[in-house]
Design a protein around this motif. Structure first.
Motif, PDB file in Angstrom:
ATOM      1  N   ASP A 208       0.860  -1.181   0.000  1.00 15.41           N
ATOM      2  CA  ASP A 208       0.000   0.000   0.000  1.00 15.41           C
ATOM      3  C   ASP A 208       0.894   1.227   0.000  1.00 15.41           C
ATOM      4  N   MET A 209       1.072   1.864  -1.167  1.00 19.14           N
ATOM      5  CA  MET A 209       1.983   2.994  -1.262  1.00 19.14           C
ATOM      6  C   MET A 209       1.556   4.152  -0.374  1.00 19.14           C
ATOM      7  N   ASP A 210       0.278   4.261  -0.087  1.00 21.02           N
ATOM      8  CA  ASP A 210      -0.196   5.333   0.790  1.00 21.02           C
ATOM      9  C   ASP A 210       0.255   5.126   2.235  1.00 21.02           C
ATOM     10  N   SER A 211       0.703   3.911   2.570  1.00 23.09           N
ATOM     11  CA  SER A 211       1.147   3.627   3.947  1.00 23.09           C
ATOM     12  C   SER A 211       2.629   3.927   4.148  1.00 23.09           C
ATOM     13  N   LEU A 212       3.310   4.376   3.106  1.00 22.43           N
ATOM     14  CA  LEU A 212       4.752   4.621   3.183  1.00 22.43           C
ATOM     15  C   LEU A 212       5.070   5.696   4.222  1.00 22.43           C
ATOM     16  N   ILE A 230      14.205   2.265   0.230  1.00 26.32           N
ATOM     17  CA  ILE A 230      13.243   1.557  -0.612  1.00 26.32           C
ATOM     18  C   ILE A 230      13.425   2.007  -2.060  1.00 26.32           C
ATOM     19  N   ILE A 231      13.390   1.050  -2.981  1.00 30.80           N
ATOM     20  CA  ILE A 231      13.509   1.332  -4.408  1.00 30.80           C
ATOM     21  C   ILE A 231      12.209   0.935  -5.087  1.00 30.80           C
ATOM     22  N   ILE A 232      11.594   1.899  -5.759  1.00 29.29           N
ATOM     23  CA  ILE A 232      10.345   1.654  -6.472  1.00 29.29           C
ATOM     24  C   ILE A 232      10.691   1.278  -7.906  1.00 29.29           C
ATOM     25  N   ALA A 233      10.533  -0.004  -8.230  1.00 21.72           N
ATOM     26  CA  ALA A 233      10.879  -0.511  -9.561  1.00 21.72           C
ATOM     27  C   ALA A 233       9.668  -1.233 -10.147  1.00 21.72           C
ATOM     28  N   THR A 234       8.556  -0.526 -10.172  1.00 19.27           N
ATOM     29  CA  THR A 234       7.275  -1.133 -10.542  1.00 19.27           C
ATOM     30  C   THR A 234       6.932  -0.971 -12.015  1.00 19.27           C
ATOM     31  N   GLY A 235       7.884  -0.527 -12.822  1.00 19.34           N
ATOM     32  CA  GLY A 235       7.643  -0.440 -14.261  1.00 19.34           C
ATOM     33  C   GLY A 235       6.500   0.502 -14.582  1.00 19.34           C
ATOM     34  N   TYR A 236       5.544  -0.017 -15.349  1.00 20.59           N
ATOM     35  CA  TYR A 236       4.460   0.824 -15.847  1.00 20.59           C
ATOM     36  C   TYR A 236       3.146   0.586 -15.109  1.00 20.59           C
ATOM     37  N   SER A 237       3.230   0.008 -13.917  1.00 23.91           N
ATOM     38  CA  SER A 237       2.006  -0.329 -13.201  1.00 23.91           C
ATOM     39  C   SER A 237       1.358   0.870 -12.528  1.00 23.91           C
ATOM     40  N   LYS A 238       2.106   1.979 -12.384  1.00 23.97           N
ATOM     41  CA  LYS A 238       1.538   3.135 -11.704  1.00 23.97           C
ATOM     42  C   LYS A 238       2.281   4.398 -12.110  1.00 23.97           C
ATOM     43  N   LEU A 239       1.525   5.480 -12.313  1.00 23.31           N
ATOM     44  CA  LEU A 239       2.125   6.799 -12.515  1.00 23.31           C
ATOM     45  C   LEU A 239       2.131   7.513 -11.166  1.00 23.31           C
ATOM     46  N   TYR A 240       3.295   7.676 -10.583  1.00 28.45           N
ATOM     47  CA  TYR A 240       3.389   8.271  -9.251  1.00 28.45           C
ATOM     48  C   TYR A 240       3.228   9.784  -9.317  1.00 28.45           C
ATOM     49  N   SER A 241       2.814  10.360  -8.194  1.00 35.42           N
ATOM     50  CA  SER A 241       2.521  11.795  -8.156  1.00 35.42           C
ATOM     51  C   SER A 241       3.742  12.629  -8.527  1.00 35.42           C
TER      52      SER A 241
END
Length: 397
Positions: A208-212, A230-241
Motif C-alpha cells: 500500500d503505497m499510501d502507507s509509506l 526503498i527502491i520503487i521498480a514497478t515499471g508501468y504499473s503506476k504513474l506516481y505523483s
C-alpha cells in the motif's frame, strides 16, 4: 492495472527459477525493492553484490509483468536521437546520457557473460533506417554527433544499405555494442544469482503505497516491512505523483512468429526506423522473428484477441514488404502498456520528497539499458559516490 493482454512469448520458453511465498509476517531489510521485473532484478544484483541485505517483493510473479512483454532489443541509442537531445538539454548532457547508455550496454554484456547461455543474450548490430527521404537528413545530422563523440556508428547510404542488408530505404546508421536477449530467461538466471547472494524474495505481495512512512511500508495483507531504503521498480504499473505532468502511459503491440529455416536477413541485425511510432524487429532462436510497433496514446489495452491479432498482422505485413522472401505466420501476439516521458528521459534516482526513497523507472523504449544505468546510479547515491549521470535522469528534474 493490467500490463499486457494477448499471448506473450518469452514466458513460455522457461520455467521460473523458484516460486516464492507471499509475505505473511513483519520483516525488515536494508534495501526493499518493490518490483521483481528487469529493473528490480538488476538493482538487487548490483546491491547484493555490494554486500547489502536486499528484499524483493512483487505483486504477482518474478518477471511476469511488463518484462514478459519486452521484445528484448537492447541498444545504446535512445528513442530520442542524440542530436535531438542536444537541442533539448544541451550537448554536454546529451553526450553524457548517451555515454551512460553505452556503458550500461557494456555492463549488461559483462553480466550476461557470467550467466547460462539460455538467456539468449547475443551481441547484435542495429540498423536504424530513414523511413522517408527527409529523414535521411536527420540521420546525417545524428551521425555527425555520434561520430564526433566517438560512439560506435557507421553511416550507410542507400546503395550500401541495399547491397549489404537488402533494405530498400534512403539511408541508415549501423551501431554496435547492442544486443538481443530473452528477457524472461535473463531475469530468471539473474534471480538465481541473487538468491546465492542472499536476496530474499516474496511473490503475490502488493504494498500500500499510501502507507509509506520514513522507514516502513505495509503490505496490502497487513505485514509491516521496515527498511533503511526503498527502491520503487514497478515499471508501468503506476504513474506516481512525482511524475505528474512529466509522463504518460501508451500502449504497443508485438508479435512472435513461427520458426522458418534459413537466414531471415544478414547477420541477424536488429532493425528499427526513424518514423514515430516506429517499427522494430529482430530474430530469435529457432528461426523466429520478434517485432513490435503501432504505438497508441492510450492506456486502455485491447482485450479482444482478434484486434490484437489484426494489429500484429499489420506489423508482420510491413516487414514482409521489406523482405518479400520471408514466409512466416504469427505464433503469439500481445498488447502491452509502456510509459513515455515528456523529455524522453527515464526517471531514476532519489525521490524529491523523501531521501531514502528511490525510483528506478526505465520509461521510454530502452528500458533494460536504462534499468542497468539506474541500478548503478542508485548504488552510487546510497554509497555517497558521485555519479556523472544522476542529475540528468533525477525524478525531480
Amino acid at each position: 492495472m493490467k500490463l499486457t493482454t494477448g499471448q506473450t512469448y518469452w514466458d513460455k520458453t522457461a520455467k521460473p527459477t523458484s516460486s516464492f511465498p507471499s509475505l505473511e509476517k513483519n520483516t525488515s531489510t536494508d534495501i526493499l525493492i518493490v518490483g521483481g521485473g528487469m529493473s528490480g532484478t538488476l538493482a538487487a544484483f548490483k546491491l547484493a553484490s555490494a554486500g547489502k541485505k536486499v528484499t524483493v517483493i512483487d505483486r504477482a510473479e518474478v518477471g511476469k509483468g511488463s518484462s514478459s512483454a519486452n521484445t528484448g532489443l537492447l541498444q545504446y541509442a535512445s528513442d530520442t536521437m542524440l542530436s535531438e537531445f542536444v537541442d533539448k538539454i544541451g550537448e554536454d548532457d546529451a553526450v553524457l546520457f548517451y555515454r551512460m547508455c553505452l556503458e550500461s550496454m557494456d555492463e549488461l554484456t559483462k553480466i550476461a557473460s557470467t550467466l547460462p547461455e539460455t538467456t539468449g543474450y547475443r551481441l547484435r548490430d542495429s540498423i536504424f533506417y530513414a523511413s522517408t527521404p527527409n529523414d535521411g537528413d536527420k540521420l546525417k545530422r545524428e551521425y555527425s554527433y555520434l561520430k564526433k563523440h566517438d560512439f560506435p556508428v557507421e553511416y550507410l547510404d542507400h546503395q550500401k544499405l541495399v547491397e549489404e542488408y537488402g533494405i530498400d530505404k534512403p539511408a541508415a546508421l549501423r551501431t554496435w555494442h547492442d544486443a538481443e536477449v530473452n528477457p524472461y530467461q535473463f531475469i530468471q538466471a539473474l534471480t538465481a544469482e541473487n538468491l546465492k547472494m542472499g536476496v530474499t524474495y516474496f511473490e503475490h505481495t502488493a504494498v500500500d503505497m499510501d502507507s509509506l512512512t520514513e522507514n516502513a511500508i505495509m503490505s496490502e495483507s497487513g505485514a509491516h516491512i521496515s527498511f533503511d531504503s526503498i527502491i520503487i521498480a514497478t515499471g508501468y504499473s503506476k504513474l506516481y505523483s512525482e511524475l505528474n505532468g512529466k509522463a504518460q502511459m501508451n500502449q504497443t503491440f508485438a508479435i512472435a512468429t513461427t520458426p522458418i529455416d534459413g537466414e531471415l536477413w544478414k547477420d541477424q541485425v536488429m532493425v528499427w526506423e526513424t518514423k514515430k511510432p516506429y517499427l522494430y524487429f529482430r530474430t530469435a532462436p529457432g528461426g523466429r522473428m520478434i517485432a513490435g510497433g503501432l504505438d497508441e496514446e492510450s492506456s486502455d489495452l485491447y482485450d479482444d484477441p482478434s484486434v490484437i491479432q489484426r494489429k500484429g498482422q499489420e506489423i508482420l505485413d510491413e516487414i514482409k514488404e521489406m523482405f518479400p522472401h520471408i514466409d512466416v505466420e504469427i505464433e503469439d501476439a500481445w498488447n502491452s502498456l509502456f510509459g513515455i516521458s515528456k523529455d524522453g528521459l527515464p526517471f531514476m534516482g532519489r525521490s524529491p520528497h523523501q531521501d531514502n526513497v528511490y525510483y528506478l523507472l526505465g520509461f521510454e523504449g530502452n528500458g533494460t539499458c536504462y534499468s542497468m544505468a539506474g541500478a548503478t546510479i542508485i548504488q552510487d547515491l546510497l554509497e555517497g559516490t558521485p555519479n556523472p549521470y544522476a542529475h540528468i535522469v533525477r525524478p525531480s528534474r
